[in-house]
Scaffold this active site. Structure first.
Site, PDB file in Angstrom:
ATOM      1  N   SER A   1       0.841  -1.117  -0.006  1.00  0.00           N
ATOM      2  CA  SER A   1      -0.222  -0.034  -0.030  1.00  0.00           C
ATOM      3  C   SER A   1       0.977   1.291  -0.072  1.00  0.00           C
ATOM      4  CB  SER A   1      -0.940   0.055   1.160  1.00  0.00           C
ATOM      5  OG  SER A   1      -0.006   0.296   2.339  1.00  0.00           O
ATOM      6  N   LYS A   2       0.029   2.273   0.103  1.00  0.00           N
ATOM      7  CA  LYS A   2       1.170   3.700   0.028  1.00  0.00           C
ATOM      8  C   LYS A   2       1.901   3.755   1.103  1.00  0.00           C
ATOM      9  CE  LYS A   2      -1.630   6.581  -2.925  1.00  0.00           C
ATOM     10  NZ  LYS A   2      -3.005   6.160  -2.936  1.00  0.00           N
ATOM     11  N   ARG A   3       1.865   3.192   2.206  1.00  0.00           N
ATOM     12  CA  ARG A   3       2.767   2.962   3.359  1.00  0.00           C
ATOM     13  C   ARG A   3       4.218   2.572   2.806  1.00  0.00           C
ATOM     14  NH1 ARG A   3       2.299  -0.382   6.931  1.00  0.00           N
ATOM     15  NH2 ARG A   3       1.151  -1.942   5.928  1.00  0.00           N
TER      16      ARG A   3
ATOM     17  N   GLY B   1       5.471   3.050   0.211  1.00  0.00           N
ATOM     18  CA  GLY B   1       5.983   4.059  -0.818  1.00  0.00           C
ATOM     19  C   GLY B   1       5.237   4.260  -2.013  1.00  0.00           C
TER      20      GLY B   1
END
Ligand code: GLU
Length: 462
Positions: A248-250, A252
């Protein structure tokens, strides 16, 4: 045997990322290995979140990766329209048919009523499920001008799915409440629109992420109710980050746009993504080589891990394999100082580059006059550095030809005359010649610059 037709059906609500691309790639490979068709369908019925610019970025990213499609919104085809929002009349007609056949019904429940129901169920520890209160409304009990949704009357039955990766899966429809197939705004819900479109577009195989597994029993019931043939489903396990949590966006940004801007080549992305849940073997492969090896049976049932190091590894291999002209184009080096030398320079430095930014950084000192940074200039102003640079320039003046032997002789001569060695000997030369601390080996630097340019650069720092 029917002709294989697969589809990629992204919603234009954001940029494509690694996970989407894996879905697109596997559907593309499966269509190609079977000489079938790969269809692009834009699922833009969520008008609040869909944006045309994202649709354009989907085209851009797929083209960049080399995943061409046979039918799609701008391209056309015999099964159009391919933009889901343009198919609303088709969806509506299918819903009307289900209502007329008693397989679906109008639901007049208000948002508040449904919220109350959910709250009651939650406090009783029950899963949220529509209780069917509009299921059997008598016509006279239906409010005349009130807004309504259309709900599917879920039949009670066991649902069996032969999944390409997971094998036989069984679901009990009694766990599924009557779900909305057309919203109060008249727009078909995802499950309904996807079923109608997959059927009418003659899609034979659907490969998609495990996150859609819970939709599939609902979709199978809808295919059956409509009397339409369902495709064969294959659900691929999710892509995880290095910490084993779903990517996920976490972790990167892994949008294709960002990856492209970071200097990765499309074939590096394709080769990395191809290994997320599939093992075609080692080495950088072309799309058609991957296609020749692809089969659903070989897909893995366990989650895969996205590894940036692998992307870098393939990128390095892709850069090595690429012709200089293409690398110049991709890294926009064609506009730099001495474009006439660019191909020779890129050939010489590409072995040291892991991405296009690095390639550019390595090539620029040979195409433009280097800009020496403050730190570098300070180092070069030290007396020992100036002595080394001067001694080397003098040695160079006496050389008729610059080759590896000549380079070694010059270094030995400078060593003898200045007493410097190692870093104190080589770094001043590198800095004076390229303005940078790192780069290709010095003999290569001299060869690319040529005697005259090298002497000019050295002179500045004596
Ligand atoms: N539009 C859906 C998505 O982007 C498509 C899912 C499907 O493949 O059916 O997730």
């Amino acid at each position: 045997m029917s002709i294989v037709r697969t589809r990629f059906a992204p919603s234009p609500t954001g940029r494509l990322h690694i996970g989407n691309i894996r879905t697109a790639l596997f559907n593309w490979l499966f269509a190609r290995v079977n000489s079938g068709s790969f269809i692009l369908r834009i699922e833009d019925t969520d008008t609040a979140r869909s944006r045309f610019e994202y649709e354009l970025s989907i085209y851009e990213d797929l083209k960049w990766l080399g995943l061409d499609w046979d039918e799609g919104p701008e391209k056309g085809g015999e099964y159009g329209p391919y933009r889901q929002s343009e198919r609303s009349a088709i969806h509506k007609a299918a819903a009307v048919r289900l209502v007329n056949e008693g397989k679906a019904y109008k639901c007049y429940c208000t948002k508040e009523q449904l919220e109350d129901l959910r709250a009651e169920q939650a406090s009783a520890g029950m899963p949220p499920r529509y209780d069917g209160r509009c299921r059997n409304l008598a016509p006279e009990a239906m409010p005349s001008n009130a807004p309504f949704t259309v709900r599917f009357r879920v039949p009670e039955k066991d649902i069996r799915i032969m999944d390409g990766v997971h094998g036989l899966l069984a679901f009990d429809s009694r766990n599924i409440g009557d779900f909305v197939i057309v919203g109060s705004d008249g727009v078909a819900a995802y499950n309904f629109a996807a079923v109608v479109d997959d059927a009418l577009m003659d899609i034979t195989h659907v490969i998609r992420g495990d996150d859609h597994l819970s939709n599939t029993p609902r979709q199978l019931l809808l295919f059956e109710a409509l009397g339409l043939k369902a495709p064969l489903f294959t659900h691929i396990p999710l892509v995880l980050g290095p910490d084993k949590a779903p990517l996920s966006k976490r972790h990167g940004s892994f949008s294709i746009e960002d990856i492209r801007e970071q200097g990765f080549l499309p074939e590096a992305v394709v080769n990395t993504v191809a290994r997320l849940g599939w093992n075609p073997g080692e080495g950088l492969m072309e799309l058609d080589e991957l296609a020749a090896l692809f089969s659903i049976e070989k897909l893995s049932a366990s989650p895969s891990e996205f590894d940036v190091e692998r992307l870098k590894f393939y990128n390095k291999a892709a850069i090595q394999k690429s012709r200089a002209e293409r690398l110049i184009e991709l890294s926009s080096l064609s506009t730099a100082g001495h474009p006439e030398n660019a191909a020779q320079v890129v050939e010489a430095v590409k072995g040291n580059a892991s991405d296009l930014k690095e390639l550019k950084e390595l090539a620029l000192p040979f195409l433009t006059e280097p800009e020496t940074g403050v730190e570098e200039a300070k180092e070069l102003s030290e007396p020992y550095a100036r002595a080394v640079v001067k001694a080397f320039r003098e040695a160079l003046e006496g050389m008729a030809e610059i080759n590896l032997d000549a380079y070694k002789d010059m270094v030995e001569a400078v060593k003898a005359s200045t007493g410097e060695k190692g870093k104190r000997l080589l770094m001043p030369l590198r800095l004076a010649l390229t303005g940078r601390h790192a780069g290709i080996e010095l003999a290569g630097v001299l060869r690319l610059l040529g005697k005259e340019r090298a002497i000019d650069r050295l002179r500045k720092y004596e």
